[in-house]
Design a protein around this motif. Structure first.
Motif, PDB file in Angstrom:
ATOM      1  N   SER A 134       0.779  -1.253   0.171  1.00 39.49           N
ATOM      2  CA  SER A 134      -0.063  -0.025   0.126  1.00 39.49           C
ATOM      3  C   SER A 134       0.914   1.197  -0.004  1.00 39.49           C
ATOM      4  O   SER A 134       0.553   2.363  -0.586  1.00 39.49           O
ATOM      5  CB  SER A 134      -0.940  -0.185   1.178  1.00 39.49           C
ATOM      6  N   LEU A 135       1.980   1.190   0.711  1.00 35.90           N
ATOM      7  CA  LEU A 135       2.896   2.407   0.648  1.00 35.90           C
ATOM      8  C   LEU A 135       3.393   2.875  -0.664  1.00 35.90           C
ATOM      9  O   LEU A 135       3.314   3.877  -1.219  1.00 35.90           O
ATOM     10  CB  LEU A 135       4.180   1.966   1.726  1.00 35.90           C
ATOM     11  N   VAL A 136       3.737   1.473  -1.371  1.00 40.34           N
ATOM     12  CA  VAL A 136       4.192   1.884  -2.969  1.00 40.34           C
ATOM     13  C   VAL A 136       2.951   2.292  -3.579  1.00 40.34           C
ATOM     14  O   VAL A 136       3.430   3.421  -4.387  1.00 40.34           O
ATOM     15  CB  VAL A 136       4.754   0.556  -3.387  1.00 40.34           C
ATOM     16  N   VAL A 137       2.108   1.968  -3.649  1.00 38.46           N
ATOM     17  CA  VAL A 137       0.794   2.012  -4.567  1.00 38.46           C
ATOM     18  C   VAL A 137       0.521   3.668  -4.112  1.00 38.46           C
ATOM     19  O   VAL A 137       0.413   4.602  -4.896  1.00 38.46           O
ATOM     20  CB  VAL A 137      -0.407   1.118  -3.969  1.00 38.46           C
ATOM     21  N   VAL A 215      -9.928  -2.164   8.550  1.00 42.91           N
ATOM     22  CA  VAL A 215      -9.925  -1.020   9.645  1.00 42.91           C
ATOM     23  C   VAL A 215      -8.462  -0.798  10.259  1.00 42.91           C
ATOM     24  O   VAL A 215      -7.809   0.378  10.162  1.00 42.91           O
ATOM     25  CB  VAL A 215     -11.009  -1.241  10.777  1.00 42.91           C
ATOM     26  N   LEU A 216      -7.951  -1.751  10.649  1.00 44.82           N
ATOM     27  CA  LEU A 216      -6.503  -1.791  11.356  1.00 44.82           C
ATOM     28  C   LEU A 216      -5.480  -1.372  10.361  1.00 44.82           C
ATOM     29  O   LEU A 216      -4.628  -0.523  10.552  1.00 44.82           O
ATOM     30  CB  LEU A 216      -6.238  -2.872  11.977  1.00 44.82           C
ATOM     31  N   LEU A 217      -5.482  -1.632   9.019  1.00 42.25           N
ATOM     32  CA  LEU A 217      -4.597  -1.310   8.011  1.00 42.25           C
ATOM     33  C   LEU A 217      -4.853   0.001   7.673  1.00 42.25           C
ATOM     34  O   LEU A 217      -4.001   0.942   7.552  1.00 42.25           O
ATOM     35  CB  LEU A 217      -4.859  -2.358   6.889  1.00 42.25           C
ATOM     36  N   LEU A 218      -6.172   0.410   7.522  1.00 41.84           N
ATOM     37  CA  LEU A 218      -6.581   1.815   7.159  1.00 41.84           C
ATOM     38  C   LEU A 218      -5.998   2.942   8.209  1.00 41.84           C
ATOM     39  O   LEU A 218      -5.308   3.855   7.942  1.00 41.84           O
ATOM     40  CB  LEU A 218      -8.125   2.005   6.767  1.00 41.84           C
ATOM     41  N   SER A 219      -6.237   2.397   9.425  1.00 36.20           N
ATOM     42  CA  SER A 219      -5.658   3.245  10.521  1.00 36.20           C
ATOM     43  C   SER A 219      -4.369   3.281  10.392  1.00 36.20           C
ATOM     44  O   SER A 219      -3.575   4.307  10.926  1.00 36.20           O
ATOM     45  CB  SER A 219      -6.264   2.527  12.013  1.00 36.20           C
ATOM     46  N   GLY A 220      -3.446   2.039  10.307  1.00 36.15           N
ATOM     47  CA  GLY A 220      -2.030   2.034  10.152  1.00 36.15           C
ATOM     48  C   GLY A 220      -1.703   3.125   9.185  1.00 36.15           C
ATOM     49  O   GLY A 220      -0.569   3.838   9.344  1.00 36.15           O
ATOM     50  N   LEU A 221      -2.146   3.028   7.884  1.00 32.64           N
ATOM     51  CA  LEU A 221      -1.657   3.927   6.804  1.00 32.64           C
ATOM     52  C   LEU A 221      -2.001   5.436   7.141  1.00 32.64           C
ATOM     53  O   LEU A 221      -1.168   6.137   6.906  1.00 32.64           O
ATOM     54  CB  LEU A 221      -2.892   3.427   5.618  1.00 32.64           C
ATOM     55  N   SER A 222      -3.211   5.705   7.714  1.00 33.45           N
ATOM     56  CA  SER A 222      -3.565   7.072   8.379  1.00 33.45           C
ATOM     57  C   SER A 222      -2.400   7.657   9.219  1.00 33.45           C
ATOM     58  O   SER A 222      -1.974   8.657   9.283  1.00 33.45           O
ATOM     59  CB  SER A 222      -4.835   7.010   8.768  1.00 33.45           C
ATOM     60  N   GLY A 225       0.600   8.733   7.593  1.00 38.25           N
ATOM     61  CA  GLY A 225       0.190   9.995   6.981  1.00 38.25           C
ATOM     62  C   GLY A 225      -0.194   9.558   5.442  1.00 38.25           C
ATOM     63  O   GLY A 225      -0.002  10.381   4.589  1.00 38.25           O
ATOM     64  N   LEU A 226      -0.508   8.380   5.210  1.00 38.21           N
ATOM     65  CA  LEU A 226      -0.857   7.966   3.855  1.00 38.21           C
ATOM     66  C   LEU A 226      -2.166   7.738   3.470  1.00 38.21           C
ATOM     67  O   LEU A 226      -2.696   7.588   2.491  1.00 38.21           O
ATOM     68  CB  LEU A 226      -0.162   6.574   3.355  1.00 38.21           C
ATOM     69  N   GLY A 227      -3.243   8.204   4.555  1.00 36.06           N
ATOM     70  CA  GLY A 227      -4.435   7.917   4.469  1.00 36.06           C
ATOM     71  C   GLY A 227      -5.432   9.007   4.028  1.00 36.06           C
ATOM     72  O   GLY A 227      -4.847   9.647   2.919  1.00 36.06           O
ATOM     73  N   VAL A 228      -6.487   9.405   4.682  1.00 36.47           N
ATOM     74  CA  VAL A 228      -7.332  10.649   4.322  1.00 36.47           C
ATOM     75  C   VAL A 228      -6.730  11.912   4.464  1.00 36.47           C
ATOM     76  O   VAL A 228      -5.649  12.025   5.499  1.00 36.47           O
ATOM     77  CB  VAL A 228      -8.584  10.321   5.178  1.00 36.47           C
ATOM     78  N   LYS A 229      -6.653  12.787   3.361  1.00 40.82           N
ATOM     79  CA  LYS A 229      -5.957  14.010   3.594  1.00 40.82           C
ATOM     80  C   LYS A 229      -6.837  14.816   4.395  1.00 40.82           C
ATOM     81  O   LYS A 229      -7.876  15.135   4.491  1.00 40.82           O
ATOM     82  CB  LYS A 229      -5.865  14.673   2.071  1.00 40.82           C
ATOM     83  N   TRP A 235     -10.097   7.829  11.894  1.00 38.87           N
ATOM     84  CA  TRP A 235      -9.643   7.410  13.347  1.00 38.87           C
ATOM     85  C   TRP A 235      -8.126   7.369  13.413  1.00 38.87           C
ATOM     86  O   TRP A 235      -7.298   7.816  14.251  1.00 38.87           O
ATOM     87  CB  TRP A 235     -10.564   6.581  13.821  1.00 38.87           C
ATOM     88  N   GLY A 236      -7.545   6.545  12.560  1.00 37.32           N
ATOM     89  CA  GLY A 236      -6.254   6.162  12.531  1.00 37.32           C
ATOM     90  C   GLY A 236      -5.353   7.839  12.257  1.00 37.32           C
ATOM     91  O   GLY A 236      -4.639   7.938  13.140  1.00 37.32           O
ATOM     92  N   ALA A 237      -5.945   8.622  11.385  1.00 36.19           N
ATOM     93  CA  ALA A 237      -4.994   9.818  11.090  1.00 36.19           C
ATOM     94  C   ALA A 237      -5.261  10.771  12.473  1.00 36.19           C
ATOM     95  O   ALA A 237      -4.342  11.424  12.881  1.00 36.19           O
ATOM     96  CB  ALA A 237      -5.734  10.689  10.078  1.00 36.19           C
ATOM     97  N   LEU A 238      -6.532  10.445  13.136  1.00 32.81           N
ATOM     98  CA  LEU A 238      -6.624  11.330  14.397  1.00 32.81           C
ATOM     99  C   LEU A 238      -5.450  10.966  15.514  1.00 32.81           C
ATOM    100  O   LEU A 238      -5.025  11.837  16.160  1.00 32.81           O
ATOM    101  CB  LEU A 238      -8.049  11.207  15.036  1.00 32.81           C
ATOM    102  N   VAL A 239      -5.325   9.617  15.759  1.00 34.65           N
ATOM    103  CA  VAL A 239      -4.437   9.160  16.536  1.00 34.65           C
ATOM    104  C   VAL A 239      -3.010   9.728  16.097  1.00 34.65           C
ATOM    105  O   VAL A 239      -2.288  10.273  17.179  1.00 34.65           O
ATOM    106  CB  VAL A 239      -4.281   7.669  16.619  1.00 34.65           C
ATOM    107  N   ARG A 240      -2.663   9.871  14.929  1.00 40.88           N
ATOM    108  CA  ARG A 240      -1.426   9.937  14.338  1.00 40.88           C
ATOM    109  C   ARG A 240      -1.411  11.707  14.701  1.00 40.88           C
ATOM    110  O   ARG A 240      -0.039  12.165  15.400  1.00 40.88           O
ATOM    111  CB  ARG A 240      -1.199   9.866  12.926  1.00 40.88           C
ATOM    112  N   GLU A 241      -2.022  12.729  14.373  1.00 45.59           N
ATOM    113  CA  GLU A 241      -2.139  14.116  14.473  1.00 45.59           C
ATOM    114  C   GLU A 241      -1.955  14.510  15.746  1.00 45.59           C
ATOM    115  O   GLU A 241      -1.311  15.392  16.233  1.00 45.59           O
ATOM    116  CB  GLU A 241      -3.199  14.791  13.590  1.00 45.59           C
ATOM    117  N   ASN A 242      -2.533  13.446  16.727  1.00 43.98           N
ATOM    118  CA  ASN A 242      -2.608  14.149  18.288  1.00 43.98           C
ATOM    119  C   ASN A 242      -1.393  13.459  19.154  1.00 43.98           C
ATOM    120  O   ASN A 242      -1.669  13.302  20.240  1.00 43.98           O
ATOM    121  CB  ASN A 242      -4.093  13.759  18.744  1.00 43.98           C
TER     122      ASN A 242
END
Lengths: 284, 552
Positions: A134-137, A215-222, A225-229, A235-242
């Motif tokens: 997924s990182l490569v794609v 769900v876990l993979l999406l959270s992981g990607l987010s 920083g590769l998930g939703v912009k 939710w994964g992105a929320l964990v990361r940004e905070n």
């Protein structure tokens, strides 16, 4: 038999036995689905607005779940995040499930070269590490919601294929499939009427598990920083940004983690405790 | 005479998954004296295995012993704690299962499994147990008694494994043996040997036993007393001779009638129709596995078999398991294409595989499988199962289809109310009728019946055979009837083909079955148990023949 019928539990009317743990799981899953559907109507603040003067604000009467690293309302961001997490995961799991299971049944029924080619191709796909893939794609074509959905579907097709094929191979050797075959039935009929109804139970359970992984993979990607912009965030992105709020035990990092945990655990409980059909037939 | 076992007012109940309780055993009394063999006989579901299990204080999952006492040697097994029961099991009471193949652990050598009970209970030193096991192997006339214990279960034949299971049960000198249909899964020629071995060991050790079976002829050889069960109640009990000669209860009489085939001589069809062949199989060879360089598959299961079925007549194929009779049926139906030879049906050469045959050819030649459990789709209702061939072959719309389904159910004598049930909600006999009705739905000319009665009880099987005969008269069908049960084949067939190791060795008529020519046929026919209790003791088989044709 009348006395027995009277003492029987109430839910017997439906012909299914329902389990309390399963009901609890279903309620939590149902709650998140309702939230995802109704999110734009119920969010207290627009998700991009900075409403708090402080960052990593605590839980208060105005901001129920505190504020994030920019002072945005966490409640709104969680509610909207449910939309992305659930929506993307469900879309991926449906694509992965339908195509994987179809291919699995075709491989099992047709056998021979078709089975060989399909199985080896999907084995090869399976051998690529999912996060790396997924990182490569995402790095190559950029991150957008359709790209995320398709990428994660592709990652989980081989698993669904393997599972469905293994089940279908067992059913395929049964005499009733042989009977249908020498009746001259088409591949489509064999799939629809003979194989699918007999493997649908385990397949659905498997898809439920796969949904959790997605769900876990999406959270992981987010999280990477590769998930939703931004400003939108799942939710994964929320964990990361905070993540900076971790030393302060800010609700902004704890709550999205809890949301992910509650959804995945609830889905697991639900699929482990699906209603079972009561096989007993009263002599009526 | 004091009894070793006294069962009084035994009641066993089961709870269904909707919380309903069903009485399985409804107050049964049973005595077994020391050294006596009592047979429990009845159809499946009559509770015979359940009663036998209570002797060890055991009830299957979901079942409960709710009342009565089961006193074995003065100890009530129902009242014992689980730990005390475990001490008795294997030591005082032992069990010989129906399928020894499923009861042995394939990863452990036979000897270690046979003496496991001794190790658990510590009744004798292991060396002594090994010596005793070898003595038992010898007593049970197993080949190579010294060495057979070193083998693994898959390295011995089914009949040998069944006798090894008996050795396992006998090793700790039990007072009571439970035989749970121990010869049902065996071929008749093997059964003779196993029964003989059981009988000699039982009388040598003066062991009391309970013998569960649905085969009266087998029971007649081994039991002192017979108890007839139905729906969890004792219908009749008495000495073996009395039951066989003067059965009082109608159900017992029904059982007895089902054992003796009543084959009325079939009217010979005269004129040209008799000569007209419906199915001709020409030197067919079938095998499994990849083709070798000489064009033959790795394993050849059927070799150069030819046969001929005339219109409206029946052909029986008999032989032991592994003789290729089912493979031949599959080749005729096009499931397994033969690698040599051809099949001519109704004057036209059929394609070797089903895919190369026309829809009409497929329709006219139907096959009915042995196990109705796997031959019916568990996800479909009876209506769906019967309706599909009607839509597929005849393109029927909903209304005529529904009427035809009713008709088919009437034909196979099933109530129309079963239409919406699924196979899991039907009994074994009902399932086999649905299985057969599906073949009838195609309006075939020929039905290949592959062991369709072997999974059924004697009485139910007899009813199915009667049904088949009746339908044949009405619908002008021809059957190819494959079975290892000679009495069934005798009852329905005009011609009988005997197969041995993939070859057709003889073709005879039922009338000529009394004096077959081929030695294997003689051996096979003489091995079928008769109701006469002295049959086994008086049976003389040429040891040369036995050596030549049996892999015991």
């Amino acid at each position: 038999m009348t006395s027995v019928a009277k003492s029987a539990p109430r839910h017997q009317r439906f012909g299914y036995r329902i389990n309390a743990v399963g009901v609890a799981g279903a309620l939590v899953v149902g709650f998140w689905i309702v939230v995802a559907l109704a999110a734009p109507a119920i969010v207290p603040h627009p998700i991009g607005d900075i409403v708090d003067t402080d960052y990593f604000g605590p839980i208060s009467r105005e901001l129920w779940l505190g504020s994030d690293y920019l002072g945005r309302d966490m409640t709104s961001r969680i509610l909207m995040g449910a939309r992305y997490t659930l929506g993307i995961s469900i879309a991926s799991v449906i694509i992965a499930g339908v195509s994987g299971v179809m291919l699995g049944m075709i491989a099992a029924i047709t056998g021979g070269v078709v089975d060989m080619v399909l199985s080896r191709f999907l084995d090869a796909l399976n051998s690529i590490p999912s996060k790396l893939f997924s990182l490569v794609v995402v790095a190559a074509v950029g991150s957008s919601i359709p790209v995320l959905i398709v990428t994660m579907a592709v990652i989980y097709i081989p698993g669904a294929f393997r599972f469905a094929r293994a089940l279908a191979v067992n059913i395929n050797t049964m005499d009733f499939v042989v009977v249908a075959r020498i009746r001259g039935e088409s591949l489509f009929y064999l799939i629809r009427a003979e194989i699918l109804p007999n493997i649908i139970g385990p397949v659905l359970v498997d898809l439920g598990l796969r949904f959790v992984f997605i769900v876990l993979l999406l959270s992981g990607l987010s999280f990477l920083g590769l998930g939703v912009k931004p400003p939108y965030a799942d939710w994964g992105a929320l964990v990361r940004e905070n993540i900076g709020g971790l030393p302060y035990a800010a609700p902004a990092v704890i709550v999205p983690s809890l949301a992910i945990a509650s959804l995945t655990i609830a889905v697991n409980l639900l699929i482990d405790n699906l209603p079972t059909k009561i096989r007993d037939r009263e002599n009526s | 005479m004091t009894s070793l076992v006294e069962i009084r007012e035994l009641r066993v109940e089961a709870t269904t998954d909707s919380g309903r309780t069903i009485a399985i055993i409804k107050g049964v009394d049973l005595d077994i004296a020391e050294g006596e063999i009592v047979a429990l006989i009845g159809e499946s579901g009559s509770g015979k295995t359940t009663i036998a299990m209570t002797l060890m204080g055991y009830a299957r999952a979901g079942c409960r012993i709710v009342g009565g006492t089961v006193a074995v040697d003065g100890v009530d097994m129902v009242a014992l704690s689980e730990k005390d029961r475990a001490a008795v099991r294997g030591a005082k009471i032992a069990y010989v299962p129906q399928s020894a193949a499923a009861a042995f652990n394939p990863a452990i050598r036979i000897m270690d499994q046979v003496i496991e009970v001794v190790r658990i209970h510590g009744v004798m030193p292991l060396e002594e147990a090994r010596a005793k096991a070898v003595a038992l192997f010898r007593a049970l006339s197993l080949p190579n008694p010294e060495m057979i214990g070193d083998r693994y279960p898959h390295q011995v034949s089914g009949g040998q494994l069944q006798r090894l299971a008996a050795a396992m049960a006998l090793i700790a000198n039990p007072k009571l043996l439970i035989f749970d249909e121990p010869t049902t899964a065996l071929d008749v020629t093997t059964q003779v040997e196993v029964l003989r071995a059981f009988k000699s060991v039982i009388s040598a050790h003066r062991i009391a036993g309970i013998y569960v079976s649905h085969d009266l002829a087998v029971v007649a050889q081994i039991a002192d007393r017979i108890v007839v069960l139905r729906n969890g109640e004792v219908q009749e009990s008495g000495a073996t001779r009395d039951i066989l000669a003067r059965a009082q209860h109608p159900y017992t009489q029904q059982l007895l009638a089902a054992v003796t085939p009543h084959h009325a001589p079939r009217p010979a069809v005269s004129g040209p129709t008799a000569a007209e062949a419906l199915l001709e199989v020409h030197e067919v060879s079938v095998g499994y596995g990849p083709l070798r360089s000489d064009g033959q598959p790795a394993i050849v299961a059927v070799e150069n078999v030819s046969l001929r079925v005339a219109r409206g007549r029946n052909l029986g194929i008999i032989g032991e398991s592994g003789c290729g009779k089912s493979t031949l049926a599959r080749a005729i139906a096009g499931i397994l294409p033969p690698f040599a030879g051809g099949v001519v049906f109704d004057g036209r050469e059929l394609g070797r595989s089903a895919r190369s045959r026309s829809a009409d050819q497929l329709r006219q030649l139907q096959i009915v499988f042995q196990h109705a459990d796997t031959a019916l789709n568990p996800a479909q209702t009876v209506e769906d199962i019967l309706g599909r061939p009607l839509t597929f072959y005849h393109g029927m719309a909903r209304k005529p289809r529904s009427a035809r389904i009713d008709q088919l159910l009437d034909m196979v004598k099933l109530p129309r109310s079963l239409r919406l049930r699924r196979p899991a909600e039907l009994s074994g006999g009902q399932k086999q009728r649905v299985n057969f009705a599906r073949a009838l739905a195609a309006d075939p000319k020929l039905i290949v019946c592959d062991e369709i009665t072997s999974a059924l009880d004697t009485v139910v099987a007899a009813a199915i055979i009667d049904l088949l005969k009746e339908l044949q008269r009405e619908l002008d069908l021809a059957y190819v009837f494959i079975s290892h049960d000679l009495s069934v084949v005798e009852a329905i067939c005009d011609d009988i083909v005997v197969m041995y190791r993939g070859r057709k060795i003889e073709q005879i008529t039922p009338e000529a079955m009394a004096r077959p020519e081929h030695p294997y046929t003689q051996l096979l026919l003489s091995s079928v148990p008769k109701l006469d209790p002295t049959w086994l003791d008086n049976l003389r088989q040429d040891p040369e023949q036995v050596r030549a044709y049996c892999q015991r």
